[in-house]
Design an enzyme around this catalytic site. Structure first.
Site, mmCIF file in Angstrom:
data_model
loop_
_atom_site.group_PDB
_atom_site.id
_atom_site.type_symbol
_atom_site.label_atom_id
_atom_site.label_comp_id
_atom_site.label_asym_id
_atom_site.label_seq_id
_atom_site.Cartn_x
_atom_site.Cartn_y
_atom_site.Cartn_z
ATOM 1 N N ASP A 1 -2.678 -21.295 9.724
ATOM 2 C CA ASP A 1 -1.457 -21.161 9.241
ATOM 3 C C ASP A 1 -1.056 -22.409 8.413
ATOM 4 O OD1 ASP A 1 1.384 -20.550 9.283
ATOM 5 O OD2 ASP A 1 1.956 -20.795 11.427
ATOM 6 N N GLU B 1 -1.056 -16.806 6.232
ATOM 7 C CA GLU B 1 -1.451 -16.861 7.515
ATOM 8 C C GLU B 1 -2.466 -15.681 8.096
ATOM 9 O OE1 GLU B 1 0.724 -15.584 12.115
ATOM 10 O OE2 GLU B 1 1.603 -15.460 10.128
#
Length: 406
Positions: A11, A108
């Protein structure tokens, strides 16, 4: 036999702001926000650097309010081409370790590293360092035996965190948390859960199946499984191609010429399309209408939306406009509505002025949608370097077997 997996969730931290700082090093360490219409002070903050967050600047906050909290705030408009380029470079790095990479947004993704002959912690550290060295972009990485726990782990330490979340850690690390902090539980769901005494993730893990299904449907049982650390979803590189349109159609009981009857059919179709979009956490940027007449002649027409949407009323209103342009007052046999150029909510960016923001906030959970949007923009833009794969059928490293599983 249950397969032991080792999943990484990568992330990127404050992606848009970090990309801007990578392009312009003079911005590093400064309070920076990305927003629409910054020169008019009416734009909405879409994302901001951690330096800006330290002053209380948040996503969805009007620029004027953000500047009040942080007078030295630097505000820039989004540069999507720049962010897409950085995203492709990021996923190229991830794909150099394994083809089993699933992009879920522009910044992500998941990696199944079960068969990578490296200790997962060493691997995560190397990936994080490469993203910093080669792209100048910070990231947080979660390591776990499944996607849900890996995603949860990556959220636990930001920026530049690496967190391991094992199944045996769930009771200690997850269960004491407020249920609204659980990935997949929004404010409205949390409110429903709290009405039946479920206040923590642990309460959800021990929840009554019948009661959960009654108040939030089948999703209640899925959430309970995740609260117990159960998630069987594979890391699937092909999921990035899953949808570009979401539509529904109906054959009318009788060929119809009554305008009210046709409008009611459109309302029903708009509701169905809206529900399907929401289930996919997606929005459409175009609405198309299809008409099939009594003689089976079929015509279609689409209309571009001002802003991406999953809203039933908005879909109906635009579909009605398209329908009125198409319909020749002839008997209609079949009607259809399709949301086209569909994207994940995280990819939707709206240059809202303050008044639009306030109005839309009344009509839909905009705060929640943009809060998610601010962290993970977009879906479906990574289309190269991802190969199809066979499901992993080995136990991988001893770390995967002994470290993660009970």
């Amino acid at each position: 036999m249950c397969m032991s997996r080792v999943i990484l969730h990568i992330d990127m931290n404050s992606f848009y702001a970090s990309v801007e700082a990578a392009f312009d090093p003079s911005l590093k360490g400064l309070p920076l926000a990305i927003a629409g219409n910054p020169e008019e002070r009416k734009g909405i903050v879409v994302t901001c650097s951690y330096e800006a967050r330290a002053f209380g600047v948040k996503t969805t906050m009007p620029v004027w309010e953000a500047k009040k909290l942080c007078p030295n705030l630097i505000v820039k408009k989004p540069r999507f081409d720049r962010y897409r380029k950085a995203s492709k470079a990021m996923f190229a790095i991830l794909s150099s370790y394994t083809p089993i990479v699933e992009p879920v947004s522009i910044d992500e993704g998941y990696m199944d590293v079960t068969d990578v002959a490296r200790h997962p912690l060493d691997l995560a550290k190397e990936i994080q360092q490469r993203l910093l060295d080669e792209l100048e972009l910070p990231s947080s990485i979660g390591i776990a035996p499944n996607k849900f726990l890996a995603k949860t782990a990556s959220d636990m330490k930001k920026p530049l965190g690496i967190t391991v979340l094992r199944k045996r850690d769930i009771k200690e690390k997850l269960w004491p948390l407020d249920v609204e902090e659980m990935h997949g539980v929004g404010a409205k769901t949390a409110e429903k859960l709290k009405k039946i005494g479920i206040r923590t993730i642990g309460d959800l893990a021990r929840g009554n199946d019948v009661q959960l299904e009654k108040i939030i449907g089948i999703n209640g049982l899925r959430l309970k499984e995740k609260a117990n650390g159960i998630d069987h979803r594979p890391v699937d590189p092909s999921s990035v191609y899953d949808f570009k349109s979401v539509g529904n159609q109906m054959t009318l009981p009788e060929d119809a010429t009554n305008e009210e009857e046709l409008k009611n059919a459109l309302k029903s179709l708009a509701k169905s399309v809206s529900l399907r979009l929401k289930k996919k956490e997606a929005v459409a940027t175009k609405v198309a209408v299809m008409l099939r007449y009594k003689d089976r002649t079929t015509v279609t027409k689409s209309m571009k939306l001002e802003n991406p949407t999953d809203d039933e009323r908005t879909i109906f209103q635009h579909a009605l406009i398209v329908f009125q342009k198409l319909w020749k007052n002839e008997p209609v046999r079949l009607l259809g509505i399709t949301g086209q150029d569909v994207m994940h909510k995280k990819n939707a960016f709206k240059q809202l002025d303050l008044f639009t923001f306030e109005e839309e906030a009344k009509n839909e959970p905009l705060h929640q949608a943009i809060e998610k949007l601010s962290e993970k923009y977009g879906e479906g833009i990574i289309k190269k370097g991802l190969s199809m794969h066979k499901e992993i059928d080995s136990f991988g490293s001893s770390f995967g077997k002994d470290f993660f599983f009970k």
